[in-house]
Design a protein around this motif. Structure first.
Motif, PDB file in Angstrom:
ATOM      1  N   SER A  63      -3.273 -37.130  -2.388  1.00 45.39           N
ATOM      2  CA  SER A  63      -2.357 -36.015  -2.643  1.00 45.39           C
ATOM      3  C   SER A  63      -2.226 -35.674  -4.120  1.00 45.39           C
ATOM      4  CB  SER A  63      -0.967 -36.336  -2.085  1.00 45.39           C
ATOM      5  OG  SER A  63      -0.438 -37.500  -2.686  1.00 45.39           O
ATOM      6  N   ASN A  71       6.232 -36.329  -2.645  1.00 50.36           N
ATOM      7  CA  ASN A  71       6.208 -36.727  -1.232  1.00 50.36           C
ATOM      8  C   ASN A  71       7.146 -37.894  -0.957  1.00 50.36           C
ATOM      9  OD1 ASN A  71       4.444 -34.780  -0.296  1.00 50.36           O
ATOM     10  ND2 ASN A  71       2.618 -36.046  -0.628  1.00 50.36           N
ATOM     11  N   PHE A 244      -5.553 -34.832   2.412  1.00 49.25           N
ATOM     12  CA  PHE A 244      -4.112 -34.780   2.156  1.00 49.25           C
ATOM     13  C   PHE A 244      -3.337 -34.872   3.468  1.00 49.25           C
ATOM     14  CE2 PHE A 244      -0.269 -32.154   2.022  1.00 49.25           C
ATOM     15  CZ  PHE A 244       0.450 -32.775   1.014  1.00 49.25           C
ATOM     16  N   LEU A 248      -1.135 -37.953   4.889  1.00 50.80           N
ATOM     17  CA  LEU A 248       0.283 -37.614   4.797  1.00 50.80           C
ATOM     18  C   LEU A 248       1.157 -38.506   5.684  1.00 50.80           C
ATOM     19  CD1 LEU A 248       2.050 -35.571   3.262  1.00 50.80           C
ATOM     20  CD2 LEU A 248       1.933 -34.088   5.283  1.00 50.80           C
TER      21      LEU A 248
END
Length: 481
Positions: A63, A71, A244, A248
């Motif tokens: 990311s 995040n 990503f 996640l």
């Protein structure tokens, strides 16, 4: 929302679920409730921290540095809000709280799926713990005993997974979650040591010694003994790619401790909302700080070459690293029972529901057709009988055996965490807290005037976000692998 408004009279057997007019302190005099605020923070923090911490630098690598920092803040805040919603829901059922009891008074027809999601999540985490043992112990062994032959069974991941399961057995058969408070404290010390290693070896680069050179020669025969080295690592601030979305779920997974919050709530001596808020806020904030530091310094050290188990990337060039790797092994072994507890409990409820449905008795029919019984007149305590010794034994043994077999078969930690994070973790962190709270708030007769409360609609929004997150992440994992 007033924190005292929902306090229930947990000790009154005649208390009705929709009677929220009596507000009394939630202090237990039973010997079964032994948890303090401090011990509950330790237990919940140890549930929170584990394999997700080892994978956090890899999540940053997918990311970017700044996006990874953001995040952690977003998903940490979401996890905190989900925990708070669950503790508010728990006031409807008192010290009998579980996902099963809450689903029985909200969505009886779907209760089997709720507990199935919890059991899958906890089982997946258990498997990840054993994979970590299999990854690290061969490295530790060759570091401590350089003369061990490369074809020795001591350098195989299957051997060490077998040993770890045998050592875990006594802890796995404990019946109370608070019984793990002392081992949980030891596990947190191991986490803090990892915290130290990641920072120390960012500022003081490690060097290859003769042990590592020997391990490099074994690359073709024993590949798990070869940590990756940062050769011109590339660090980016923001990354937007399919990786990503595939990674996640690791951020979701990292903050998932919701499977144990209701057990913590049940076992606290004083589970007033004030004390419960201290537990959940302290645990999440503590986790966010550790994740930030490990994620940032781990990613800065290895860059785009970061792998899913960061501690295995450090060579056994010093006893500092060797002790850190061994500490991680001890940590995940002591954390395994914290996943066993909710997994076993949820599986028991799944089998209970299956039995009821297959038998087609009166209670079973009410599960199939929830309109036969109003959710506010249902008594979840009827479904909360203690598990028999025989069932407890065979269910614990089955979970141990199945997790052992799967851990020996799967060698990649990252894919396990991504799948579990996208499914079970998303369900427990966002979907269930949101929909359970929304249902209880909007359909309680005494709370009709609260239907426009912002918290109700925020909970519904959280439910929707959880559904979208699950679908997007699963598609990314399976379609773009």
């Amino acid at each position: 929302m007033d924190n005292h408004e929902y306090e229930t009279l947990n000790g009154d057997d005649n208390f009705e679920l929709n009677d929220l007019s009596e507000i009394k302190p939630n202090i237990s005099k039973s010997k079964n409730e032994t948890g303090t605020v401090f011990s509950s923070i330790i237990t919940l923090s140890n549930t929170l921290l584990g394999s997700g911490m080892l994978a956090m630098p890899a999540a940053f690598a997918s990311s970017g540095l700044y996006m990874g920092i953001l995040n952690i803040a977003i998903f940490g805040g979401g996890a905190l809000y989900g925990l708070w919603l669950l503790t508010r829901c728990a006031t409807y059922t008192g010290r009998n709280s579980s996902f099963f009891s809450l689903s029985m008074i909200t969505f009886p027809n779907a209760s089997i799926f709720f507990d199935l999601a919890i059991s899958i999540k906890c089982f997946g985490v258990s498997v990840s713990y054993l994979i970590i043992v299999g990854d690290l112990m061969p490295i530790v062994t060759i570091g401590l005993f350089p003369s061990v032959p490369m074809n020795s069974v001591l350098l195989t991941r299957e051997f060490w997974i077998t040993v770890s399961v045998l050592l875990i057995i006594p802890l796995a058969f404990m019946r109370k979650l608070d019984s793990m408070r002392h081992t949980s404290f030891i596990s947190l010390l191991a986490i803090l040591y990892l915290f130290f290693i990641v920072i120390y070896y960012y500022f003081i680069p490690f060097r290859t010694n003769e042990v590592q050179l020997r391990r490099d020669l074994s690359k073709d025969t024993v590949p798990e003994l070869n940590p990756s080295y940062p050769v011109n690592p590339k660090v980016e601030n923001f990354i937007f790619s399919m990786n990503f979305f595939k990674n996640l779920p690791i951020f979701v997974f990292a903050f998932t401790c919701h499977q144990n919050i209701l057990s913590v709530y049940n076992e606290m001596k004083d589970n007033s909302q004030k004390n419960v808020n201290k537990v959940i806020s302290s645990s999440i904030v503590f986790g966010m700080i550790l994740y930030w530091v490990v994620g940032i310094y781990g990613y800065l050290t290895f860059g785009d070459q970061t792998e899913s188990n960061v501690i295995s990337m450090y060579p056994a060039s010093s006893y500092i690293i060797l002790f850190g790797q061994l500490s991680m092994v001890i940590m995940v072994m002591l954390s395994y029972p914290l996943q066993m507890f909710p997994c076993r409990l949820s599986l028991d409820k799944v089998f209970y529901n299956l039995k009821r449905i297959l038998n087609f008795n009166n209670e079973g029919r009410s599960l199939i057709n929830p309109t036969e019984t109003s959710y506010m007149t249902a008594n979840p305590s009827n479904h909360s009988e203690p598990m028999s010794d025989k069932k407890f034994f065979f269910m614990t043994l089955s979970i141990l055996v199945c997790s052992y077999v799967l851990a020996c078969s799967v060698k990649t930690l990252g894919i396990v965490l991504s799948i579990v994070g996208a499914t079970g973790s998303t369900m427990i962190c966002y979907i269930l807290p949101g929909i359970l709270y929304y249902k209880l708030e909007t359909e309680n007769n005494h709370m009709a005037h609260r239907k426009n409360n912002r918290t109700v609609y925020t909970a519904l929004f959280m439910f929707i976000i959880g559904i979208v997150l699950m679908v997007v992440c699963l598609l990314s994992i399976f379609l773009f692998d």
